[in-house]
Enzyme design. Structure first.
Site, PDB file in Angstrom:
ATOM      1  N   TYR A 140     -21.063  22.675 -14.302  1.00 59.93           N
ATOM      2  CA  TYR A 140     -20.189  21.686 -14.941  1.00 59.93           C
ATOM      3  C   TYR A 140     -19.754  20.660 -13.907  1.00 59.93           C
ATOM      4  O   TYR A 140     -19.365  21.013 -12.794  1.00 59.93           O
ATOM      5  CB  TYR A 140     -18.968  22.371 -15.544  1.00 59.93           C
ATOM      6  CG  TYR A 140     -17.999  21.421 -16.222  1.00 59.93           C
ATOM      7  CD1 TYR A 140     -18.355  20.751 -17.389  1.00 59.93           C
ATOM      8  CD2 TYR A 140     -16.716  21.201 -15.695  1.00 59.93           C
ATOM      9  CE1 TYR A 140     -17.466  19.881 -18.016  1.00 59.93           C
ATOM     10  CE2 TYR A 140     -15.825  20.337 -16.323  1.00 59.93           C
ATOM     11  CZ  TYR A 140     -16.204  19.684 -17.473  1.00 59.93           C
ATOM     12  OH  TYR A 140     -15.321  18.824 -18.090  1.00 59.93           O
ATOM     13  N   ASP A 235     -20.905  19.665  -5.611  1.00 59.63           N
ATOM     14  CA  ASP A 235     -19.675  19.625  -6.405  1.00 59.63           C
ATOM     15  C   ASP A 235     -18.854  20.850  -6.026  1.00 59.63           C
ATOM     16  O   ASP A 235     -19.128  21.959  -6.489  1.00 59.63           O
ATOM     17  CB  ASP A 235     -20.006  19.602  -7.894  1.00 59.63           C
ATOM     18  CG  ASP A 235     -18.755  19.491  -8.758  1.00 59.63           C
ATOM     19  OD1 ASP A 235     -17.653  19.748  -8.237  1.00 59.63           O
ATOM     20  OD2 ASP A 235     -18.881  19.146  -9.952  1.00 59.63           O
ATOM     21  N   LYS A 263      -9.140  19.876  -8.019  1.00 65.08           N
ATOM     22  CA  LYS A 263      -8.338  21.086  -8.207  1.00 65.08           C
ATOM     23  C   LYS A 263      -7.391  21.411  -7.033  1.00 65.08           C
ATOM     24  O   LYS A 263      -6.329  20.827  -6.943  1.00 65.08           O
ATOM     25  CB  LYS A 263      -9.263  22.254  -8.580  1.00 65.08           C
ATOM     26  CG  LYS A 263      -9.976  21.937  -9.912  1.00 65.08           C
ATOM     27  CD  LYS A 263     -10.579  23.090 -10.632  1.00 65.08           C
ATOM     28  CE  LYS A 263     -10.962  22.662 -12.057  1.00 65.08           C
ATOM     29  NZ  LYS A 263     -12.384  22.504 -12.309  1.00 65.08           N
TER      30      LYS A 263
HETATM   31  C1  LIG Z   1     -13.084  21.229 -13.034  1.00 61.49           C
HETATM   32  C2  LIG Z   1     -14.382  20.742 -12.543  1.00 61.49           C
HETATM   33  C3  LIG Z   1     -14.768  19.392 -12.629  1.00 61.49           C
HETATM   34  C4  LIG Z   1     -13.969  18.378 -13.371  1.00 61.49           C
HETATM   35  O1  LIG Z   1     -12.716  18.169 -12.836  1.00 61.49           O
HETATM   36  P1  LIG Z   1     -11.558  17.554 -13.781  1.00 61.49           P
HETATM   37  O2  LIG Z   1     -10.424  17.339 -12.841  1.00 61.49           O
HETATM   38  O3  LIG Z   1     -11.303  18.572 -14.845  1.00 61.49           O
HETATM   39  O4  LIG Z   1     -12.097  16.286 -14.351  1.00 61.49           O
HETATM   40  C5  LIG Z   1     -15.939  19.016 -12.024  1.00 61.49           C
HETATM   41  N1  LIG Z   1     -16.722  19.889 -11.389  1.00 61.49           N
HETATM   42  C6  LIG Z   1     -16.405  21.194 -11.301  1.00 61.49           C
HETATM   43  C7  LIG Z   1     -17.300  22.116 -10.549  1.00 61.49           C
HETATM   44  C8  LIG Z   1     -15.239  21.666 -11.901  1.00 61.49           C
HETATM   45  O5  LIG Z   1     -14.955  22.966 -11.855  1.00 61.49           O
END
Ligand SMILES: *Cc1c(COP(=O)(O)O)cnc(C)c1O
Length: 418
Positions: A140, A235, A263
């Site tokens: 994601y 990511d 996060k």
């Molecule tokens: C949570 C998440 C996102 C998106 O971040 P948001 O602040 O919710 O837009 C992108 N990549 C990863 C791996 C994530 O866990």
């Protein structure tokens, strides 16, 4: 009571939620309405006190009301909520991040992980002058249009969006292939390698439970990226400052071209950050031709929360060993109890899969027994344990969780299968 609150919310907010997973739809329960969060606990409006293993989807690591973070935020608020101009805290936070992520030679702050990913991909495309991007099924990267592509459509010329409202033109340049599949990786690079601007990856996937990457898969990816001059975007929105101080890239000893964070670095406030090799990041305006901007980017309250969290972590590096030991304890006790479900763990994060089979990809994760998950989820909640309400999410620990907490979780699983 939470049913009443939910009904009221639904009158004004689409589906009653501001992010779909909060609806508890997968577990057929009314959503939680949280009154407050303190330490490792969530307190609900219907007076339950739950031990939190979701921790704001991984954003909280020091516990919900860490005093140092709270103080920093209060102090920042006294000096104004947003300036829209430069201030010192931006540089301080960037410097702290770079200590842990030396690959981020230059970086930029934004307001969410989604936005950071979107910007990183734009700069990758601007730098390489190529269009196509490669991702992996079940990883994601936020909800920008061109990343919402149906899994398994990689080798097919017809791409389908995984969301309505995303025209197929938007995903035309996105390729998605199974994680841990070296054959598919080789095939895609042979066919499209010279058209790929970047590969975006969760080095340790944590948005389909927790998946362990094969060393050989990562090695092949690195080799192919180098050979075809494709940028690697790690990511690390979840894994950054979570699986280790320097995230998955520290564990694997690699230096991605670009890295995305979010996060934890906001301490619970909205944040995203992307950065990487100097010559790539220098493509951004005002230095270069790739446009990117934000009214609230580098917000002083967020920056100060981030500084407080990261300063704490940087001076208490032992927290990772403590959390890793706890996950190791969980995993070894799990084995002893011979619970017939898969337990995947990597460093400080873990996930339970409601299947007996090995889970190495999204395809595998989809083979879970949802009814079994629902049944056990209800039991966990009854015993005041809050797991994420979806069997495709990772579980997290804070520095406040301990062996007793883990034993309570184990107790429920072992009782269920006794
Ligand atoms: C949570 C998440 C996102 C998106 O971040 P948001 O602040 O919710 O837009 C992108 N990549 C990863 C791996 C994530 O866990």
């Amino acid at each position: 009571m939470s049913t009443n609150l939910f009904n009221e919310a639904k009158k004004y907010i689409a589906g009653g939620v501001n992010s779909p997973v909060r609806s508890f739809k997968m577990v057929d329960l009314p959503p939680l309405f949280v009154r407050k969060a303190k330490g490792k606990y969530i307190y609900t409006e219907d007076n339950r006190k739950l031990t939190d293993y979701s921790l704001s989807w991984g954003a909280i690591i020091l516990g919900h009301d860490n005093i140092v973070v709270k103080k920093a935020v209060k102090k920042a608020i006294d000096n104004g909520l947003n300036f829209g101009f430069c201030h010192k805290a931006e540089t301080t936070l960037a410097r702290l991040i770079q200590t842990a992520f030396p690959s981020m030679e230059l970086m930029r702050f934004v307001n969410s992980g989604t936005e950071a990913v979107m910007s990183a991909i734009r700069v990758a495309r601007g730098f390489t002058k190529r269009k196509k991007i490669l991702k992996f099924d079940g990883c994601y990267h936020g909800h920008s249009d061109y990343l919402l592509v149906k899994s398994g459509s990689g080798l097919s010329e017809i791409k389908q969006a995984s969301s309505s409202g995303v025209p197929e033109e938007m995903v035309y340049n996105t390729i998605s292939i199974p994680f841990n599949n070296i054959e598919a990786l080789n095939e895609i690079f042979t066919r499209y390698g010279k058209e790929l601007a970047c590969v975006i990856i969760e080095l340790i996937p944590a948005n389909m439970g927790v998946i362990l990457p094969d060393d050989k898969f990562i090695d092949t990816l690195l080799k192919l990226c180098k050979e075809y001059e494709v940028l690697l975007i790690a990511d690390e929105v979840i894994t950054g400052f979570r699986v280790a101080l320097g995230g998955a890239q520290e564990i694997f000893g690699i230096k991605p071209d670009l890295t995305v964070l979010g996060k934890i670095i906001g301490g619970g406030l909205p944040v995203g950050c992307f950065g990487g090799r100097k010559e790539i990041m220098e493509c951004l305006a005002p230095l270069g031709e790739v446009y990117q901007a934000g009214t609230l980017s580098g917000n002083p309250v967020v920056m100060n929360a981030g500084i407080a969290v990261l300063s704490y972590i940087l001076s208490h590096k032992e927290i990772y060993k403590k959390m890793r030991d706890l996950v190791f304890y969980f995993s070894s006790e799990w084995k002893k109890l011979s619970i017939p479900l898969r337990f995947n763990a990597f460093s400080t994060i873990f996930a339970i899969f409601y299947t007996q089979d090995e889970v190495r990809s999204y395809e595998d994760a989809k083979r879970q027994d949802i009814n079994m998950f629902k049944k056990i989820y209800i039991k966990l909640l009854k015993e005041k344990i809050l797991f994420p309400p979806s069997c495709y999410e990772a579980c997290f620990l804070s520095i406040l969780h301990n062996e007793k907490d883990i034993e309570r979780v184990l107790g429920i699983f072992s009782k269920n299968f006794a």
